[in-house]
Design a protein around this motif. Structure first.
Motif, PDB file in Angstrom:
ATOM      1  N   PHE A 179       0.828  -1.205   0.000  1.00 58.42           N
ATOM      2  CA  PHE A 179       0.000   0.000   0.000  1.00 58.42           C
ATOM      3  C   PHE A 179       0.865   1.259   0.000  1.00 58.42           C
ATOM      4  O   PHE A 179       0.544   2.251  -0.659  1.00 58.42           O
ATOM      5  N   SER A 180       1.958   1.218   0.760  1.00 54.87           N
ATOM      6  CA  SER A 180       2.824   2.391   0.891  1.00 54.87           C
ATOM      7  C   SER A 180       3.449   2.803  -0.435  1.00 54.87           C
ATOM      8  O   SER A 180       3.848   3.961  -0.611  1.00 54.87           O
ATOM      9  N   MET A 181       3.553   1.870  -1.353  1.00 58.89           N
ATOM     10  CA  MET A 181       4.159   2.158  -2.654  1.00 58.89           C
ATOM     11  C   MET A 181       3.160   2.725  -3.654  1.00 58.89           C
ATOM     12  O   MET A 181       3.538   3.113  -4.763  1.00 58.89           O
ATOM     13  N   LEU A 182       1.884   2.768  -3.273  1.00 56.80           N
ATOM     14  CA  LEU A 182       0.856   3.261  -4.182  1.00 56.80           C
ATOM     15  C   LEU A 182       0.687   4.766  -4.044  1.00 56.80           C
ATOM     16  O   LEU A 182       0.828   5.322  -2.952  1.00 56.80           O
ATOM     17  N   ASN A 183       0.357   5.401  -5.135  1.00 53.49           N
ATOM     18  CA  ASN A 183       0.080   6.835  -5.132  1.00 53.49           C
ATOM     19  C   ASN A 183      -1.423   7.019  -4.947  1.00 53.49           C
ATOM     20  O   ASN A 183      -2.180   7.137  -5.916  1.00 53.49           O
ATOM     21  N   LEU A 184      -1.845   7.029  -3.691  1.00 55.07           N
ATOM     22  CA  LEU A 184      -3.272   7.080  -3.384  1.00 55.07           C
ATOM     23  C   LEU A 184      -3.772   8.517  -3.420  1.00 55.07           C
ATOM     24  O   LEU A 184      -3.332   9.358  -2.640  1.00 55.07           O
ATOM     25  N   LYS A 185      -4.705   8.790  -4.314  1.00 59.17           N
ATOM     26  CA  LYS A 185      -5.245  10.139  -4.450  1.00 59.17           C
ATOM     27  C   LYS A 185      -6.652  10.255  -3.879  1.00 59.17           C
ATOM     28  O   LYS A 185      -7.118  11.344  -3.586  1.00 59.17           O
ATOM     29  N   ASN A 186      -7.336   9.132  -3.760  1.00 57.84           N
ATOM     30  CA  ASN A 186      -8.682   9.136  -3.203  1.00 57.84           C
ATOM     31  C   ASN A 186      -8.620   9.458  -1.706  1.00 57.84           C
ATOM     32  O   ASN A 186      -7.963   8.767  -0.933  1.00 57.84           O
ATOM     33  N   ASP A 187      -9.304  10.514  -1.293  1.00 54.32           N
ATOM     34  CA  ASP A 187      -9.198  10.987   0.093  1.00 54.32           C
ATOM     35  C   ASP A 187      -9.666   9.945   1.099  1.00 54.32           C
ATOM     36  O   ASP A 187      -9.003   9.700   2.106  1.00 54.32           O
ATOM     37  N   LEU A 188     -10.809   9.314   0.827  1.00 59.72           N
ATOM     38  CA  LEU A 188     -11.338   8.314   1.754  1.00 59.72           C
ATOM     39  C   LEU A 188     -10.401   7.118   1.841  1.00 59.72           C
ATOM     40  O   LEU A 188     -10.095   6.632   2.942  1.00 59.72           O
ATOM     41  N   LEU A 189      -9.943   6.633   0.704  1.00 61.23           N
ATOM     42  CA  LEU A 189      -9.040   5.488   0.696  1.00 61.23           C
ATOM     43  C   LEU A 189      -7.734   5.835   1.401  1.00 61.23           C
ATOM     44  O   LEU A 189      -7.186   5.016   2.146  1.00 61.23           O
ATOM     45  N   ARG A 190      -7.239   7.034   1.191  1.00 56.30           N
ATOM     46  CA  ARG A 190      -5.999   7.469   1.845  1.00 56.30           C
ATOM     47  C   ARG A 190      -6.168   7.496   3.355  1.00 56.30           C
ATOM     48  O   ARG A 190      -5.286   7.054   4.101  1.00 56.30           O
ATOM     49  N   ARG A 191      -7.291   8.016   3.820  1.00 56.69           N
ATOM     50  CA  ARG A 191      -7.539   8.069   5.270  1.00 56.69           C
ATOM     51  C   ARG A 191      -7.657   6.663   5.851  1.00 56.69           C
ATOM     52  O   ARG A 191      -7.141   6.392   6.945  1.00 56.69           O
ATOM     53  N   ARG A 192      -8.319   5.779   5.133  1.00 57.80           N
ATOM     54  CA  ARG A 192      -8.452   4.403   5.617  1.00 57.80           C
ATOM     55  C   ARG A 192      -7.091   3.712   5.650  1.00 57.80           C
ATOM     56  O   ARG A 192      -6.799   2.956   6.581  1.00 57.80           O
ATOM     57  N   PHE A 193      -6.275   3.961   4.638  1.00 47.81           N
ATOM     58  CA  PHE A 193      -4.931   3.384   4.625  1.00 47.81           C
ATOM     59  C   PHE A 193      -4.113   3.909   5.805  1.00 47.81           C
ATOM     60  O   PHE A 193      -3.427   3.140   6.496  1.00 47.81           O
ATOM     61  N   ASP A 194      -4.188   5.204   6.057  1.00 52.19           N
ATOM     62  CA  ASP A 194      -3.435   5.791   7.161  1.00 52.19           C
ATOM     63  C   ASP A 194      -3.834   5.188   8.508  1.00 52.19           C
ATOM     64  O   ASP A 194      -3.014   5.080   9.420  1.00 52.19           O
ATOM     65  N   SER A 195      -5.097   4.772   8.615  1.00 53.22           N
ATOM     66  CA  SER A 195      -5.576   4.212   9.881  1.00 53.22           C
ATOM     67  C   SER A 195      -5.060   2.796  10.122  1.00 53.22           C
ATOM     68  O   SER A 195      -5.159   2.281  11.247  1.00 53.22           O
TER      69      SER A 195
END
Length: 224
Positions: A179-195
């Protein structure tokens, strides 16, 4: 405005409403099946490891029955209108990905791929302008998988399966690295990943406690 134009516009609006309701009926069926799978898989938290294969086998027919629904759904979607209607079934697809991913982990301790999930759900390549499994929905399902595995790490210890938290820790850390290697631009997905770091911390605490008490071998780079 010309009365004929108004009549044509009303006819188009009526057709849209009718189509939306038909799509919603199929989505409701898909949602019912995904909720059933989640309910059945929730039993993993109170199931001993020797009985888990039987649990997974009991869920598989429900997962495969989703093919009937996706097949019925794609027949309703006009050509090149996937992006117009996708929000109606995104949540159901994400739940289906989660269920399929959890079943794959419980069966093989490996990560299910996006093409594998699409195949299980009967989603065909030739449907891509009407129905497909978007990468974002696949990733949302994987985030939900990590959330569930953090619970399983705790409950496995309660059931006397002291090696499972170590397996989960290795699997989740590998997934987090990806996941860390992905360029996540979707705000919801980014927040879920950070959690996810909170789930990883929870799992690490369980592994530390198990290792400290010498209830299982120390974590290694890879376990079978």
């Amino acid at each position: 405005m010309d009365p004929q134009d108004l009549e044509n516009i009303n006819a188009l609006l009526d057709r849209d409403v009718e189509l939306r309701e038909k799509i919603k009926d199929q989505v409701a069926d898909l949602d019912k099946k995904t909720r059933t799978m989640v309910g059945m898989l929730n039993k993993v938290h109170s199931t001993r490891k020797e009985s888990i294969p039987a649990l997974v086998d009991s869920v598989r027919p429900v997962l495969l029955s989703c093919r009937e629904t996706t097949s019925a759904l794609v027949k309703l979607i006009p050509e090149n209108q996937f992006w117009r209607w996708k929000e109606l079934w995104s949540n159901s697809l994400r739940t289906a990905v989660f269920a399929a991913a959890l079943m794959e982990y419980l069966s093989t301790r490996t990560l299910i791929t996006l093409p594998q999930v699409s195949e299980l759900l009967g989603i065909k390549d030739e449907w891509k302008d009407r129905l497909l499994l978007p990468v974002e929905d696949y990733l949302h399902g994987l985030v939900s998988l990590v959330n569930e595995l953090s619970r399983l790490a705790v409950n496995s210890v309660t059931l006397g399966n002291f090696e499972e938290p170590i397996r989960i820790s290795i699997f989740v850390k590998d997934l987090f690295t990806g996941f860390s290697m992905l360029n996540l631009k979707n705000d919801l997905l980014r927040r879920r990943f950070d959690s996810l770091k909170y789930d990883i911390k929870k799992i690490e605490e369980v592994v530390y406690d198990v290792s400290l008490r010498k209830l299982a071998p120390p974590p290694q780079s890879r376990m079978t």
